[in-house]
Design an enzyme around this catalytic site. Structure first.
Site, PDB file in Angstrom:
ATOM      1  NE  ARG A 181      -3.850   0.197   2.187  1.00  0.00           N
ATOM      2  CZ  ARG A 181      -4.687   0.591   3.154  1.00  0.00           C
ATOM      3  NH1 ARG A 181      -4.773  -0.095   4.275  1.00  0.00           N
ATOM      4  NH2 ARG A 181      -5.418   1.670   3.000  1.00  0.00           N
ATOM      5  CB  CYS A 238      -2.083   3.456   9.468  1.00  0.00           C
ATOM      6  SG  CYS A 238      -3.470   3.938  10.525  1.00  0.00           S
TER       7      CYS A 238
END
Length: 283
Positions: A181, A238
């Site tokens: 990611r 995050c």
């Protein structure tokens, strides 16, 4: 047998079992949750630590999704009501746990610390460690508590988008998501792939050993020092401010401190004015 001492602010299953036999045991908070389900409350009703109250991450530990991201900080009044129902008072210890990796448990730990409650720990290894130790579960739900805890936000450092951008340039901004990611190879949830330019990849999975428990305090300290966290002002983000709390928890166990960006990539990537970097380099 434990391979290493459990660093504060974590608690081992055996130590927690002993504390629960005390005349005034800690308040137990079950915060099982996983992205995409199934709902943690179903798992709680199927079996939980004796005396544990369930808190829902989406309902109790976050505000509704919006411009500030998928898991904005909760309204203090909503948080207070949930914690009081669980019996939490300012002078009462708390222990939070989830199914195992401590992701949602770390979010609850961080929120309590942010709200001014300092006597909170995370069950190291979560429910998996508890059952592996041969300790019991129950389906019996405790009655609502009568706690009096009043949140006083400000107990933990917080970043907004501008603050995260600044740290990425002048300090150390850690991206706690999975490497793919960060690199922009996939983005299963948020509007755009990639990472905040200047951020350094530091997946939370590296905080844990093969048994699902956190590494020793010394090993965690080595990890974060290698990233430069001992010499630079540090922030963490995050996807939506949940996994980042796991990083803050690991750093505290190592004797280090970091600010959390609650909006994280879900807020950043939704703003077309914010740039995104891809690939393995910070950018």
């Amino acid at each position: 047998m434990d391979s290493h001492p459990t660093p504060y602010p974590l608690v081992a299953a055996a130590e927690l079992a002993e504390a629960l036999r005390d005349g005034r045991p800690p308040v137990l908070l079950d915060v099982r949750w996983q992205l995409g389900g199934p709902p943690g409350e179903q798992e709680y009703r199927a079996g939980h630590l004796p005396g544990a109250h369930y808190l829902d991450l989406d309902r109790d530990l976050a505000a509704p999704p919006g411009p500030a991201g998928r898991h904005p900080l909760p309204d203090p009044g909503v948080l207070a009501a949930a914690l009081r129902r669980a019996g939490l008072s300012a002078d009462r210890d708390a222990v939070v746990y989830d199914a195992g990796p401590a992701t949602s448990a770390a979010r609850a730990w961080w929120l309590l610390r942010w709200a001014g409650h300092t006597r909170v720990r995370v069950l190291d290894g979560g429910l998996a460690a508890w059952t592996a130790a041969g300790l019991p579960l129950t389906m019996e739900e405790p009655p609502p508590g009568d706690g009096d805890f009043t949140p006083a936000p400000g107990g933990m450092p917080v970043l907004d988008a501008d603050g995260a951008a600044r740290l990425a340039r002048t300090g150390l901004l850690l991206d706690a998501r999975a490497g793919e990611r960060y690199r922009g190879e996939t983005e299963p949830v948020d509007p755009r792939a990639g990472h905040i330019p200047g951020a350094v990849s530091a997946p939370t999975t590296a905080n844990l050993g093969p048994d699902g428990r956190f590494l020793s305090a010394a090993a965690l300290a080595d990890r974060f020092r290698a990233l430069g966290a001992d010499t630079a002002e540090t922030g963490v983000y995050c996807g939506s401010g949940v996994t980042a709390a796991h990083q803050v928890l690991a750093m505290e166990a190592a004797g280090l401190r970091a600010a959390l960006y609650p909006g994280s990539w879900s807020e950043w990537s939704a703003d077309p004015a914010r740039p995104a970097a891809t690939g393995p380099q910070a950018g």
